[in-house]
Design an enzyme around this catalytic site. Structure first.
Site, PDB file in Angstrom:
ATOM      1  N   ASP A 137       0.830  -1.197   0.000  1.00  0.00           N
ATOM      2  CA  ASP A 137       0.000   0.000   0.000  1.00  0.00           C
ATOM      3  C   ASP A 137       0.871   1.257   0.000  1.00  0.00           C
ATOM      4  OD1 ASP A 137      -2.160  -1.684   0.150  1.00  0.00           O
ATOM      5  OD2 ASP A 137      -2.601  -1.267   2.259  1.00  0.00           O
ATOM      6  N   GLU A 238      -7.966  -4.181  -3.396  1.00  0.00           N
ATOM      7  CA  GLU A 238      -6.844  -3.572  -2.676  1.00  0.00           C
ATOM      8  C   GLU A 238      -7.184  -2.174  -2.178  1.00  0.00           C
ATOM      9  OE1 GLU A 238      -3.917  -3.880  -0.674  1.00  0.00           O
ATOM     10  OE2 GLU A 238      -3.424  -5.242  -2.318  1.00  0.00           O
ATOM     11  N   THR A 239      -6.965  -1.960  -0.876  1.00  0.00           N
ATOM     12  CA  THR A 239      -7.224  -0.670  -0.245  1.00  0.00           C
ATOM     13  C   THR A 239      -6.095  -0.368   0.731  1.00  0.00           C
ATOM     14  OG1 THR A 239      -8.930   0.644   0.878  1.00  0.00           O
ATOM     15  CG2 THR A 239      -8.558  -1.577   1.701  1.00  0.00           C
ATOM     16  N   ASN A 241      -4.497  -0.361   3.906  1.00  0.00           N
ATOM     17  CA  ASN A 241      -4.594  -0.905   5.263  1.00  0.00           C
ATOM     18  C   ASN A 241      -3.276  -1.502   5.744  1.00  0.00           C
ATOM     19  OD1 ASN A 241      -4.514  -3.402   3.907  1.00  0.00           O
ATOM     20  ND2 ASN A 241      -6.744  -3.615   3.947  1.00  0.00           N
ATOM     21  N   GLU A 432     -26.522  -0.449  -3.357  1.00  0.00           N
ATOM     22  CA  GLU A 432     -26.843   0.451  -2.257  1.00  0.00           C
ATOM     23  C   GLU A 432     -27.437   1.686  -2.931  1.00  0.00           C
ATOM     24  OE1 GLU A 432     -24.703   2.375   1.665  1.00  0.00           O
ATOM     25  OE2 GLU A 432     -23.643   2.498  -0.235  1.00  0.00           O
ATOM     26  N   ASP A 507     -22.917  -0.975   8.324  1.00  0.00           N
ATOM     27  CA  ASP A 507     -22.971   0.473   8.495  1.00  0.00           C
ATOM     28  C   ASP A 507     -24.095   0.816   9.470  1.00  0.00           C
ATOM     29  OD1 ASP A 507     -22.728   3.169   8.217  1.00  0.00           O
ATOM     30  OD2 ASP A 507     -23.200   3.243   6.084  1.00  0.00           O
TER      31      ASP A 507
END
Length: 751
Positions: A137, A238-239, A241, A432, A507
């Site tokens: 990351d 992929e983010t 973190n 959503e 959430d």
């Protein structure tokens, strides 16, 4: 703007790929506005300089930049004998190429942004939007700062090359992901869960596998035993973190949920026990196969409304932005900009809209979805803030359209067909259906082929359970939700299963906290906080602080979810009344408090049995899972999935009863004869009052009597609160009076 088919043809094969013989690698990347692009090649992922920087050639008709490099050249000339890591540097009108430029210099610089919205900066090594895996990351435990990636006067000459994430060149994968379930969505029980939180605290999983795809694979049989048929993972693309473990007790800058994507193709490496090149991909595929082998679909939550690059660093500062990937390759193509092209249009609250009406940006979405569906084996997708994918503006506005064939929503459904109502091959598309700002709340207004999270179901039932006397709910409103929300989905030809019903989601509050918390408490110390944000309108209530009533309320909420027409979704841990002590926005808590628990108390084990048996009941009664909206009876009392409503007195509600918010008791009788229901009739009596109410039962059918499956009242609490098939207690026939205690639900079958 290129028409969509032309964009699709032009963008074939983007990314880095070995040729058919494995003897060369082709690098292909799109940019309409760049004037020069170079690929930088590395033999290690971080802390080192490149082995080579090679210019790409542009096709002026398609604006695809490319170069092909023989593997022999990589080895002999550049000394790269193992994994090939790579990134791009790009020049454009705001920073044209200058032959004197070197890494970390300002040669050629004109401005951080120009009048056309370009933000090229060759000092920033860029992630390939089509990279199949990333090396790491942007921020890690050893390099925990974003400044090296930033533009603006303080940072524009910082070279990000040694620190930046690199794409990893992988051979095409042909790994098996098992036989995809073809079950109709109407027959699914969806279980929303975080892949790391699922097993990070599980002593039954080997320590090295906890919190990983491999660990999650071990839970397939357990979820199948609960009755789950579709597991929906929070984002696994992929983010950022990698830095979370630098200080495990700090929440600063953490994004445990992962709603800030860096790469739409790469499985998040943090969730892999094998993080070597190719390891995350293989391990994800193995996990999918484990679920498929157990008959469970795999859904993933995807975030195509914004990216991990974020928005402006400071209000009013048009220069300082992170330049990680899309922004440095073609900012106006990949992001929707304001009318003056100097900033983002933001319906996400986290940095600005992905430019979903751009055919090029759309094609990346389509290619990414196809990769996850076909190569990684995913069966369905839940789209975060999905109205942004129905936006018809490329600059300066938000304008949603359900019918425009050029929106990302309609292109997705046209390119990859939705699963048929009766089941079969296809993809389950779930939206959503809200974002931020005017025109972005679109519940009930998505195109054909799309299902939606139904917050109207959630809020109607919450108000009825938790806000009596404060917020009005009529029996008519309650009945509409229980019967599949025809007001939202029937008018455009959709079906009850297009309503994804839920009481809670990741959430907001957990199921337990919905009935034990009056307000959110997000500022408490680690491991339950602190977290910022979170809604103030939770429609929660602590039931007067009575623990038995809290459990009863949770039983009611779960029962109404499982007995309603639509597709039910529960959240991981609901089955054991998981609590996070009133934190309703724990997006940043990678902590034991936010992971699933695996040492249930006696009450929690009892609730799990209750949940498992109710799920089994739903699956055994097709009348509860209609493919179309319930029909009225004909003169002979017949009807396909006939649904009749009753007052507690046993009569049909009249208009005054339906419309009065002062009526809080309602019953239904569902005749499933023509749907193959084994009991032919189901009766549900719901008492929303605090006091007892007597329900006069209708006819169970000729030659039959009513038998009790469950009564959620406290007196019945225990492991057999939901009777096993064959052990249901006889109640009586037509005209029998059954007393339903305050705030309780009765479920009967005819036998």
């Amino acid at each position: 703007m290129h028409p969509a088919p032309a964009a699709a043809a032009a963008l074939q094969g983007l990314g880095a790929h070995y040729d058919a013989t494995g003897s060369a690698i082709g690098f292909r990347v799109y940019s309409a506005r760049a004037t020069r692009i170079e690929v930088y090649l590395y033999k290690s992922p971080s802390g080192a300089q490149e082995q080579a920087g090679l210019p790409l050639t542009v096709d002026p008709a398609t604006r695809v930049w490319s170069v092909t490099v023989p593997v022999a050249t990589l080895q002999s000339q550049y000394g790269i004998t193992g994994t090939v890591y790579y990134g791009y540097r790009a020049w454009g009108p705001n920073w044209p190429y200058n032959a004197s430029w070197t890494k970390g210099s300002s040669a050629g610089f004109v401005g951080d942004v120009d009048a056309a919205g370009n933000r090229f900066n060759p000092n920033k090594l860029l992630i390939d939007p089509y990279a199949r895996e990333l090396s790491h990351d942007p921020r890690t435990a050893s390099q925990n700062s974003d400044t090296v990636y930033a533009s603006g006067p303080s940072y524009r000459t910082l070279d990000s090359g040694p620190a930046a994430p690199k794409g990893i060149v992988l051979p095409d994968s042909a790994a098996a992901t098992g036989s995809k379930p073809t079950r109709a969505l109407k027959d699914d029980i969806v279980y929303e869960v975080h892949v790391r939180g699922m097993t990070a605290n599980d002593p039954s999983v080997p320590a090295a596998e906890r919190g990983t795809y491999k660990g999650a694979a071990r839970k397939a049989a357990e979820l199948a035993g609960l009755g789950v048929t579709a597991v929906e993972f929070l984002p696994v693309q992929e983010t950022q973190n990698d830095a979370d473990d630098a200080d495990p007790t700090s929440t600063t800058g953490d994004n445990y949920w992962g709603y800030s994507t860096l790469d739409y193709f790469a499985p998040d490496r943090r969730y892999a026990s094998d993080r070597s090149p190719g390891g995350p991909t293989r391990e994800f595929q193995d996990m999918v196969k484990a679920y498929h082998d157990a008959g469970i679909k795999v859904f993933t939550d995807v975030v195509y409304n914004h990216t991990g690059e974020g928005g402006p660093w400071n209000p009013g500062d048009k220069n300082t932005y992170s330049v990680l990937s899309f922004r440095g390759l073609d900012n106006p193509e990949y992001y929707e900009l304001t009318a003056d092209l100097q900033g983002p249009v933001d319906n996400t609250g986290v940095g600005g809209n992905y430019n979903t009406y751009s055919p090029v940006a759309q094609q990346l979405i389509l290619d990414s979805l196809a990769y996850w569906k076909d190569t990684l084996g995913v069966d369905g997708f839940r789209f975060d803030l999905a109205p942004v994918l129905g936006n018809t503006c490329r600059t300066g506005c938000f304008r949603y359209s359900r019918t425009d064939p050029g929106t990302a929503l309609n292109r997705i459904a046209a390119a990859m067909r939705a699963r048929p109502a009766a089941g079969g091959t296809g993809t389950d598309w779930i939206a959503e259906p809200w974002a931020l700002g005017d025109g972005s709340y679109q519940v009930g207004n998505f195109p054909a082929g799309w299902s939606e999270w139904n917050d109207t179901f959630r809020d109607t039932l919450r108000r009825d359970q938790n806000a009596m006397g404060i917020e009005d709910v009529t029996p008519g409103q309650l009945a509409t939700r229980l019967a599949g929300s025809s007001d939202l989905y029937q008018d455009d030809g959709r079906a009850p299963f297009n309503s994804v019903n839920f009481m809670v989601a990741h959430d907001g509050f957990t199921l337990a906290d919905l009935y034990t918390c009056n307000t959110q408490n997000n500022t408490q110390p680690w491991p339950y906080g602190p977290s910022d944000g979170g809604s103030d309108h939770n429609l929660s209530w602590d039931q007067g602080g009575n623990a038995a009533d809290q459990r009863k309320a949770a039983r009611n909420g779960f029962a109404l979810l499982m007995l309603s027409a639509g597709t039910p979704m529960m959240t991981g841990g609901d089955e054991t009344l998981r609590s996070i002590r009133c934190n309703n926005n724990p997006y940043n808590l990678d902590s034991s408090a936010n992971w699933l628990g695996h040492s249930p108390t006696a009450d929690q084990s009892t609730f799990r049995t209750y949940a498992q048996r109710l799920i089994t009941f739903r699956k055994a009664h097709p009348a509860l899972r209609p493919a179309a909206f319930y029909s009225a009876a004909d003169n002979n009392g017949n009807g396909l999935g006939q649904l009749d409503w009753f007052t507690p007195a046993g009569s049909a509600p009249d208009g005054a009863y339906w419309s009065s918010p002062n009526n809080h008791a309602l019953a239904l009788r569902l005749d499933g004869t023509e749907l193959g229901d084994p009991s032919s009739a189901v009766y549900v009596g719901y008492n929303g009052w605090s006091g007892d109410v007597d329900f006069t039962l209708p006819s169970p059918g000729a030659g039959k009597q009513w038998y009790r499956v469950t009564d959620t009242s406290t007196w019945a609490e225990g492991p057999d609160q939901v009777a096993s098939p064959g052990s249901e207690a006889l109640v009586g026939g037509a005209g029998t009076v059954y007393r339903v205690h305050g705030r309780a639900t009765l479920l009967l079958i005819a036998k």
